[in-house]
Write a protein that holds these residues in place. Sequence first.
Motif, mmCIF file in Angstrom:
data_model
loop_
_atom_site.group_PDB
_atom_site.id
_atom_site.type_symbol
_atom_site.label_atom_id
_atom_site.label_comp_id
_atom_site.label_asym_id
_atom_site.label_seq_id
_atom_site.Cartn_x
_atom_site.Cartn_y
_atom_site.Cartn_z
ATOM 1 N N ALA A 83 0.813 -1.216 0.000
ATOM 2 C CA ALA A 83 0.000 0.000 0.000
ATOM 3 C C ALA A 83 0.846 1.266 0.000
ATOM 4 O O ALA A 83 0.308 2.367 -0.111
ATOM 5 C CB ALA A 83 -0.921 0.015 1.223
ATOM 6 N N ALA A 84 2.155 1.125 0.093
ATOM 7 C CA ALA A 84 3.031 2.295 0.155
ATOM 8 C C ALA A 84 3.033 3.052 -1.166
ATOM 9 O O ALA A 84 2.945 2.458 -2.240
ATOM 10 C CB ALA A 84 4.448 1.870 0.526
ATOM 11 N N GLN A 85 3.122 4.368 -1.061
ATOM 12 C CA GLN A 85 3.183 5.240 -2.232
ATOM 13 C C GLN A 85 3.927 6.510 -1.830
ATOM 14 O O GLN A 85 3.600 7.105 -0.790
ATOM 15 C CB GLN A 85 1.772 5.591 -2.721
ATOM 16 C CG GLN A 85 1.750 6.413 -3.998
ATOM 17 C CD GLN A 85 0.328 6.639 -4.481
ATOM 18 O OE1 GLN A 85 -0.548 5.811 -4.297
ATOM 19 N NE2 GLN A 85 0.106 7.789 -5.096
ATOM 20 N N PRO A 86 4.937 6.910 -2.617
ATOM 21 C CA PRO A 86 5.737 8.081 -2.238
ATOM 22 C C PRO A 86 4.870 9.295 -1.907
ATOM 23 O O PRO A 86 4.005 9.682 -2.686
ATOM 24 C CB PRO A 86 6.597 8.333 -3.479
ATOM 25 C CG PRO A 86 6.734 6.981 -4.108
ATOM 26 C CD PRO A 86 5.411 6.314 -3.889
ATOM 27 N N GLY A 87 5.111 9.863 -0.739
ATOM 28 C CA GLY A 87 4.362 11.035 -0.312
ATOM 29 C C GLY A 87 3.048 10.694 0.351
ATOM 30 O O GLY A 87 2.699 11.234 1.392
ATOM 31 N N ALA A 88 2.286 9.782 -0.255
ATOM 32 C CA ALA A 88 0.983 9.410 0.286
ATOM 33 C C ALA A 88 1.123 8.547 1.532
ATOM 34 O O ALA A 88 0.466 8.783 2.557
ATOM 35 C CB ALA A 88 0.154 8.680 -0.764
ATOM 36 N N GLY A 121 2.416 9.874 6.080
ATOM 37 C CA GLY A 121 2.204 10.491 4.785
ATOM 38 C C GLY A 121 0.976 11.380 4.802
ATOM 39 O O GLY A 121 0.421 11.692 5.870
ATOM 40 N N THR A 122 0.523 11.775 3.625
ATOM 41 C CA THR A 122 -0.607 12.697 3.516
ATOM 42 C C THR A 122 -1.932 12.003 3.209
ATOM 43 O O THR A 122 -2.979 12.636 3.292
ATOM 44 C CB THR A 122 -0.331 13.731 2.412
ATOM 45 O OG1 THR A 122 -0.093 13.050 1.169
ATOM 46 C CG2 THR A 122 0.886 14.578 2.755
ATOM 47 N N ASP A 123 -1.900 10.727 2.853
ATOM 48 C CA ASP A 123 -3.130 9.992 2.538
ATOM 49 C C ASP A 123 -3.618 9.303 3.804
ATOM 50 O O ASP A 123 -3.282 8.147 4.094
ATOM 51 C CB ASP A 123 -2.864 8.965 1.443
ATOM 52 C CG ASP A 123 -4.151 8.382 0.866
ATOM 53 O OD1 ASP A 123 -5.182 8.386 1.577
ATOM 54 O OD2 ASP A 123 -4.127 7.919 -0.289
ATOM 55 N N VAL A 124 -4.444 10.001 4.573
ATOM 56 C CA VAL A 124 -4.890 9.494 5.873
ATOM 57 C C VAL A 124 -5.682 8.195 5.754
ATOM 58 O O VAL A 124 -5.414 7.236 6.485
ATOM 59 C CB VAL A 124 -5.708 10.571 6.618
ATOM 60 C CG1 VAL A 124 -6.298 10.010 7.914
ATOM 61 C CG2 VAL A 124 -4.826 11.772 6.923
ATOM 62 N N PRO A 125 -6.665 8.080 4.848
ATOM 63 C CA PRO A 125 -7.393 6.808 4.727
ATOM 64 C C PRO A 125 -6.480 5.631 4.387
ATOM 65 O O PRO A 125 -6.635 4.530 4.924
ATOM 66 C CB PRO A 125 -8.405 7.078 3.606
ATOM 67 C CG PRO A 125 -8.600 8.560 3.628
ATOM 68 C CD PRO A 125 -7.261 9.118 3.972
ATOM 69 N N ARG A 126 -5.528 5.838 3.492
ATOM 70 C CA ARG A 126 -4.609 4.768 3.105
ATOM 71 C C ARG A 126 -3.794 4.291 4.322
ATOM 72 O O ARG A 126 -3.601 3.094 4.527
ATOM 73 C CB ARG A 126 -3.665 5.269 2.006
ATOM 74 C CG ARG A 126 -2.639 4.225 1.533
ATOM 75 C CD ARG A 126 -1.643 4.878 0.574
ATOM 76 N NE ARG A 126 -2.286 5.340 -0.631
ATOM 77 C CZ ARG A 126 -2.358 4.639 -1.764
ATOM 78 N NH1 ARG A 126 -1.798 3.438 -1.839
ATOM 79 N NH2 ARG A 126 -2.966 5.129 -2.824
ATOM 80 N N ILE A 127 -3.336 5.244 5.128
ATOM 81 C CA ILE A 127 -2.510 4.909 6.291
ATOM 82 C C ILE A 127 -3.314 4.166 7.348
ATOM 83 O O ILE A 127 -2.871 3.138 7.877
ATOM 84 C CB ILE A 127 -1.891 6.189 6.879
ATOM 85 C CG1 ILE A 127 -0.919 6.812 5.881
ATOM 86 C CG2 ILE A 127 -1.178 5.897 8.200
ATOM 87 C CD1 ILE A 127 -0.430 8.186 6.273
ATOM 88 N N THR A 128 -4.496 4.668 7.674
ATOM 89 C CA THR A 128 -5.292 4.037 8.725
ATOM 90 C C THR A 128 -5.800 2.656 8.298
ATOM 91 O O THR A 128 -5.894 1.747 9.121
ATOM 92 C CB THR A 128 -6.475 4.935 9.127
ATOM 93 O OG1 THR A 128 -7.272 5.234 7.961
ATOM 94 C CG2 THR A 128 -5.981 6.237 9.732
ATOM 95 N N GLN A 129 -6.120 2.504 7.021
ATOM 96 C CA GLN A 129 -6.575 1.200 6.533
ATOM 97 C C GLN A 129 -5.438 0.181 6.541
ATOM 98 O O GLN A 129 -5.637 -0.988 6.896
ATOM 99 C CB GLN A 129 -7.165 1.342 5.127
ATOM 100 C CG GLN A 129 -8.499 2.082 5.101
ATOM 101 C CD GLN A 129 -8.935 2.464 3.702
ATOM 102 O OE1 GLN A 129 -8.344 2.010 2.717
ATOM 103 N NE2 GLN A 129 -9.962 3.295 3.607
ATOM 104 N N ALA A 130 -4.238 0.623 6.173
ATOM 105 C CA ALA A 130 -3.086 -0.281 6.209
ATOM 106 C C ALA A 130 -2.788 -0.706 7.641
ATOM 107 O O ALA A 130 -2.490 -1.879 7.909
ATOM 108 C CB ALA A 130 -1.869 0.398 5.589
ATOM 109 N N ALA A 131 -2.866 0.224 8.569
ATOM 110 C CA ALA A 131 -2.615 -0.096 9.975
ATOM 111 C C ALA A 131 -3.633 -1.096 10.503
ATOM 112 O O ALA A 131 -3.293 -1.983 11.299
ATOM 113 C CB ALA A 131 -2.638 1.184 10.812
ATOM 114 N N ALA A 132 -4.888 -0.965 10.052
ATOM 115 C CA ALA A 132 -5.928 -1.873 10.526
ATOM 116 C C ALA A 132 -5.709 -3.305 10.051
ATOM 117 O O ALA A 132 -6.144 -4.261 10.699
ATOM 118 C CB ALA A 132 -7.302 -1.378 10.067
#
Length: 238
Positions: A83-88, A121-132
């Motif tokens: 799910a990683a993406q530069p910046g996001a 990063g700046t993509d909050v939904p992406r980060i929280t979903q990956a953590a879950a």
Amino acid sequence: MKRRLVLSGLCLAAAVAAPTVLAQPAANAVNNVVSFAASASVEVPHDFLSLTLNTTREAGDAAAVQKALQQAVEAALAVARPAAQPGAMEVRTGNFSIYPRHASQGRISGWQGTAEIVLEGTDVPRITQAAARIQTLSVARVSQGLSRQARDKHEAAVQAQAVAQYRAKAQELAKLFGFGGYELREVNVSTQEPGLTPVPLMMRAKADVMTAEAAPLPVEAGKALVTVTVSGSVALKP
């Protein structure tokens, strides 16, 4: 005839024939100088999220603890990296430490260790979903702040406001003191850069954290204050 040289400020005065030498005023001396400062601020929403996930392992020997931590971190990275993406969303490892546990009389009774990974990063939904989706580590710390792009953008706008306020204040002071204008002498521009702000974390039940169906961590964006201060001195002119 004996000559003497008198140093005044940055200028060297000419010698005179009289026995007593009087220092002359420096040619470049500037009077009517005032010093002051002006600031401008803007409150902007956070656009950068940092989640730190960690785990703790215990065992009778250090090697077993290290192996368990490595397995937990590798499993977490296997989930997060796709799910990683530069910046996001950037993924990196954090603290990794192993230390002994002591019983009475200083005897080592076992070993304990902790390991972390960080999603930010700046993509909050992406980060929280990956953590879950990560089951081997749980969220330990949450921080919010401004991305470099947002900080530079708002800093430029606030800096222009601070400079305008400084110039207006200089003109106002000149008028109050009975002068027609001013000349800049020295100016300093400083920025108060907001860092990451910790966010209180409501701990979930352990069973919920360890399930694949755990909901993304609810995160509400806070705000940061960007401040620029212009300080220095001006010479008041007729």
